[in-house]
Each structure stands twice: as C-alpha cells, then as structure tokens.
Design a protein around this motif. Structure first.
Motif, short mmCIF file in Angstrom:
data_model
loop_
_atom_site.label_atom_id
_atom_site.label_comp_id
_atom_site.label_asym_id
_atom_site.label_seq_id
_atom_site.Cartn_x
_atom_site.Cartn_y
_atom_site.Cartn_z
N THR A 244 38.81 49.32 40.38
CA THR A 244 38.58 48.00 40.96
C THR A 244 37.89 47.11 39.93
O THR A 244 37.34 47.58 38.94
N PHE A 245 37.92 45.81 40.18
CA PHE A 245 37.30 44.87 39.25
C PHE A 245 36.76 43.68 40.03
O PHE A 245 37.01 43.51 41.22
N CYS A 246 35.98 42.87 39.34
CA CYS A 246 35.41 41.67 39.94
C CYS A 246 35.53 40.51 38.96
O CYS A 246 35.75 40.72 37.76
N PHE A 247 35.41 39.30 39.47
CA PHE A 247 35.30 38.13 38.61
C PHE A 247 33.82 37.83 38.43
O PHE A 247 33.10 37.63 39.40
N PRO A 248 33.34 37.83 37.19
CA PRO A 248 31.90 37.69 36.93
C PRO A 248 31.37 36.33 37.38
O PRO A 248 32.11 35.37 37.57
N PRO B 233 35.72 45.31 34.86
CA PRO B 233 35.76 46.52 35.68
C PRO B 233 34.37 46.88 36.19
O PRO B 233 33.67 47.72 35.64
N ALA B 234 33.96 46.22 37.25
CA ALA B 234 32.65 46.43 37.86
C ALA B 234 32.71 45.94 39.29
O ALA B 234 33.64 45.23 39.69
N ASP B 235 31.71 46.34 40.08
CA ASP B 235 31.61 45.82 41.45
C ASP B 235 31.03 44.40 41.44
O ASP B 235 31.40 43.57 42.27
N SER B 236 30.14 44.13 40.49
CA SER B 236 29.62 42.78 40.29
C SER B 236 29.10 42.69 38.87
O SER B 236 28.67 43.69 38.29
N PHE B 237 29.15 41.48 38.31
CA PHE B 237 28.65 41.27 36.95
C PHE B 237 28.23 39.83 36.82
O PHE B 237 28.97 38.91 37.20
N PHE C 250 24.35 43.84 36.75
CA PHE C 250 25.66 44.30 37.20
C PHE C 250 25.52 45.53 38.07
O PHE C 250 24.48 46.20 38.08
N GLU C 251 26.58 45.82 38.79
CA GLU C 251 26.69 47.02 39.61
C GLU C 251 28.05 47.65 39.35
O GLU C 251 29.07 46.96 39.31
N GLY C 252 28.04 48.96 39.16
CA GLY C 252 29.30 49.69 38.99
C GLY C 252 30.08 49.32 37.73
O GLY C 252 31.31 49.37 37.73
N LEU C 253 29.39 48.99 36.65
CA LEU C 253 30.07 48.60 35.41
C LEU C 253 30.60 49.83 34.69
O LEU C 253 29.88 50.81 34.50
N ASN D 23 27.62 52.28 35.82
CA ASN D 23 26.19 52.05 35.68
C ASN D 23 25.78 50.73 36.33
O ASN D 23 26.58 49.79 36.44
N ASP D 24 24.52 50.70 36.77
CA ASP D 24 23.95 49.51 37.38
C ASP D 24 22.80 49.01 36.52
O ASP D 24 22.17 49.76 35.77
N LEU D 25 22.52 47.72 36.63
CA LEU D 25 21.38 47.13 35.93
C LEU D 25 20.82 46.00 36.77
O LEU D 25 21.54 45.07 37.14
N ARG D 26 19.53 46.12 37.09
CA ARG D 26 18.90 45.01 37.80
C ARG D 26 18.68 43.86 36.84
O ARG D 26 18.89 43.98 35.64
#
Length: 514
Positions: free
Chosen positions: A282-286, A357-361, A298-301, A317-320
């Motif tokens: 899955t992917f997201c638009f940043p 390719p992440a859940d959010s970025f 990001f989440e799920g990168l 990986n996630d990063l606050r």
C-alpha cells in the motif's frame, strides 16, 4: 498550446542539469532500482523518471500538490493516459516518413515538406481532440481540467476548417502568384506571395479574349537556365511562407514532445504502482510542508528498493514528529542503513509529486539532499579513508543550500572513536546552527551520547534486537547503548563452531614448560 502537467504555469525543463551529487545519491540511496521499476525497460521512461525525481529538489509545496492531484487522475484513468502517451509519440513517427528541407536555400522544398507534415499532424490533432471530448470529464485535477479545456478551445471545428483551407491553398494547384519590384540593375526585390482569387469562368474569358490583360512567356522544355531562374524567383516568393510553416509545425511538434516528456513521468509512476500492487504494498500521498517548518514524521514507511527486489515482506518503521536531528544506533545488520535509505528515497518521491510506500508521510520541502556514506578503501592509495571522508564532507559544505537534508551513514568512523566522535559532533553542531536537517546512523557510542546531551530535542532510534540476538529490522525509540552486539555477528559467522577458534587452538597447544 501548452500541456502544463508538471508545473502550473511553465513547461518541464528537459535541459535542467542534475544535481552535482547525483552519482552519490544514486549509489547511496540505490535509486537505480526505483528508476528501473518506473521505466519497465523503456529508455525514454527511464530518462524521464531520472530527470523528474533528481530535479525535484527545486519544487515548492504548491507544485507537489499540483502533481499529486494529476497523478491521482492518472492512476484512476490508466487507459486514457496510455492513449494520450501513444498519441504524443505519433508525430515523431509521421515526421520520419516526410522529407523536410529545413535549410533556407530551398524554401519551396521546405514549404512542401511542412505542408505534408501538417497534413499528417492534422489527424493526430483530431485524435487528441477526440480524447478530450470523450474522456475529459473524468478528470478532476486542476492540471488535467486546464489541459482538456485548452484542447477544446484550441482544437475546435473552426481550427480544423482553417487548417484545411490553408493547406489547400499552400499546395498551389493553380500555380503560384508572386509580386515583386524592380531594384537597382533591374534585379527583383520585395518578393511577396499573393493570395490567388480565381474568378468564375476566367478560363473561358481568356479563351475568348476577354480576360485581364497581361504578358506571358513559355519556357522551352530544355531551357535549364530558364527553369533555374524561375525556380529562384519562386523560392524567393515562398521564403516567408516557408518560414511561417516551419514555425507552425515546430510549435506542434514541440507541444507533443513536451506532452510525451511530462506524461512519461506519470506513466513511470503507474508502472511503479503496478509493481508494488503486485506485491500487496500500500502507499500514501505525502503531506508536504514549507521548507522553514522542519518536519519529518511517518507511519509504516518501507524502503522501495527492498520492496521491489525481495519476494518476502519488508519491515515498516514509524517516526514521531522530528525537526532537525535524528540519531540511529543499535545492533549491526539491524536495518539502520535500510531505514536511512527509506527516508532519503521518500523525500525525493514526495518532492517529485509521487506516492510513498507508507501509511502516512509528512516532511518539509528540502532544496538539497546530500549523503555522506562510508566508502570502501581507496585501492589507488591516493589518500586514507578518513582523509577521503573529510574531503567529501568539505564538498557537501561547498554545495550546501538554505534548507537541506544530510544523511550520514557510519561517517567519520575510519579513525579512532574518540577522534571520529569529536569531529562528527562538531560538524553536526555547526550544521544544526544553520538548521540543517540531519539523520545520522552511527555505531560510535561516544558520539551518540554527546549528541544526546547537546540536543535534548533530538530523536534517538535504536535497531531492535530480539531474543538470542534475532534481528527484527525494526527501529524503536531508545537511548544509545554502549554495545553494538559484535558477539551476535561472531556467532552468525562461526555458528558451527562450539567454541571460539582462538580458545580451541589454545587448548590443542602443548603445555608450557615450567
């Protein structure tokens, strides 16, 4: 006519040079894997993807969002985009089969070739207009709405009627009417091509002797000099028309060439989406932010290169929310370098207007991306590894921009830890004063611990280590530890040996004499 599918108000600059550190970016971030997936074996798509991604550091937030909306339309209307791309290539093929004498020496030949080419391009323009008429309503982005509106306005019925009329006249089925004046020495000058108005029944009037008065002459079939002189007069009269026609056909060809270049980037994105979708990714638009905000979360990168080359799953990986400094430590072969690549590639993909390719970025826009990775030993012995690292760092400083990001991977470790840590700490401190965003992967505990004291707002990540030294390839927040678990690596290399090789050799040795 303008496509404007990469920028709101300007063409994509096909001649824009790549950044000076392009070789380092391609090597350190393994971008060739990404570009190959976008190209799908097509050299033109490869060049377009490379140019679009590596020159994306010059764009702003509005341009990123503009491209994102266009890319969404492309992903929702794949068949239409492929048809548009095929149409954009047709003029090149049609031109190959038409002779064009572009030199100013033979305007008549140039005009004839341009007329034939425009006649061929007319069918391509009609096909483009038909696509806009049939499918333009399916597109929602500002870029495509403006594109199809331009097509509807420029390529209407009146336009094609005008083309048909001009082409019919420029084929000169009734001969060429040229006016001229006599200059010094009775030489002709001020040649002008005139529009012919053929009166009804004029041919009959001429036969009966009622036509307009004038003088005529007929060349003998073998009068080569006369034919050359007449041809020169004809070319002089056609010169202006030939120049205008060349400009007209060039304008149309340039439009389709630019349309092909800009669509090639989106075709590459479609190819990449298909490759990732086949693996269930899955992917997201940043969510891009202005350069001055200094944001990264990001989440799920996941790292695209691994996704494209590995058959199995890839750790996410996630990063606050982080602002300027991220320090990554932990066990060897724990996924630190992969994490670093994922951040760098995602930054470039975001700025090009692509999905990630992440859940959010979310990240701020950078006007420069630099990598300082550990290199192999210089086999030419021109300098030591540490000197080479310092020289590359100096080069980065010379090219540094107002809002850059720098990715360090095991930098300044070619000397002893105390010296390497102090040099790295001072470099990081100087860069942070200029608000440079830094991601630093290191195994030097002294450096990591000093950075933790110097910058309380820094984010510290650590490669996770499971039971028995198992690597999860996942990074979690945590302070740096004094060990990098070299024992785990030793056990992996010598897993079939019950005891360390040195101890076994010592046990087999004869006893020392008393």
């Amino acid at each position: 006519m303008k496509a404007f599918l990469m920028y709101r108000d300007q063409d994509f600059d096909r001649e824009r040079p790549l950044p000076p550190n392009e070789p380092d970016l391609r090597q350190d971030l393994e971008l060739d894997t990404l570009f190959a997936a976008m190209a799908a074996g097509d050299d033109f798509l490869l060049k377009a993807a490379t140019k679009a991604v590596l020159t994306s550091l010059a764009v702003d937030v509005d341009t990123i969002r503009y491209r994102q909306a266009i890319l969404r339309d492309c992903l929702d209307n794949v068949e239409v985009i492929h048809r548009l791309y095929a149409i954009s290539m047709e003029p090149i093929e049609r031109k190959k089969h038409i002779y064009l004498a572009f030199g100013g020496r033979y305007p008549g030949s140039a005009l004839s070739g341009s007329v034939n080419l425009l006649d061929a391009l007319k069918a391509v323009l009609r096909e483009l207009a038909a696509v806009g008429r049939d499918h333009g309503g399916k597109f929602r982005s500002e870029g495509f709405r403006n594109f199809f509106a331009m097509i509807a306005t420029e390529l209407d019925d009146d336009y094609f009627r005008a083309i048909d009329d001009h082409l019919a006249r420029l084929k000169f089925r009734n001969g060429v009417l040229i006016s001229a004046q006599l200059g010094p020495g009775n030489r002709g000058r001020n040649y002008v091509l005139r529009k012919q108005v053929v009166e009804k029944w004029e041919w009959l009037k001429e036969k009966l002797g009622y036509g307009r008065p004038g003088y005529r002459f007929t060349l003998h079939p073998r009068d080569e000099a006369g034919f050359r002189a007449l041809s020169e007069i004809r070319d002089r009269g056609l010169a202006a028309a030939a120049g205008t026609m060349l400009q007209s056909t060039d304008h149309i060809l340039d439009f389709f060439a630019m349309l092909r270049t800009e669509l090639a980037f989106y075709i590459g994105c479609i190819n990449l989406r298909d490759r990732l979708a086949a693996k269930g990714v899955t992917f997201c638009f940043p969510d891009p932010a202005p350069a001055e905000e200094r944001r990264l979360s990001f989440e799920g990168l996941r790292e695209p290169g691994l996704l494209l080359s590995l058959a199995g799953p890839v750790m996410a990986n996630d990063l606050r929310e982080a602002q300027t400094l991220i320090v990554v430590t932990g066990a060897n072969q724990g996924g630190k370098s992969t994490f670093l690549r994922s951040v760098g590639v995602a930054q470039l993909m975001m700025q090009a207007g692509m999905f990630v390719p992440a859940d959010s970025f979310s990240a701020n826009v950078c006007d420069g991306l630099f990598t300082h990775y550990r290199r192999e030993e210089d086999t030419g012995l021109r300098s030591g590894k540490f000197d080479e690292e310092l020289r590359r760092m100096s080069g980065i400083v010379d090219e540094i921009t107002a809002n850059p990001m720098i990715l360090f991977n095991e930098s300044f470790a070619a000397t002893n830890e105390r010296e390497g840590s102090e040099i790295a700490r001072q470099i990081v401190a100087a860069l942070l004063e200029k608000r440079v965003k830094i991601v630093f992967v290191t195994h030097m505990y002294e450096l990591a611990s000093r950075l933790a004291k110097d910058d309380p707002e820094a984010i510290f990540l650590r490669a996770e280590r499971g039971a028995g030294g198992r690597r999860t390839f996942r990074l979690v927040e945590g302070p740096p530890l004094q060990t990098s678990y070299g024992r785990d690596l030793y056990a992996q290399v010598f897993e079939e040996i019950d005891e360390p090789l040195g101890l076994r050799m010592l046990a087999d040795a004869p006893p020392l004499a008393e």
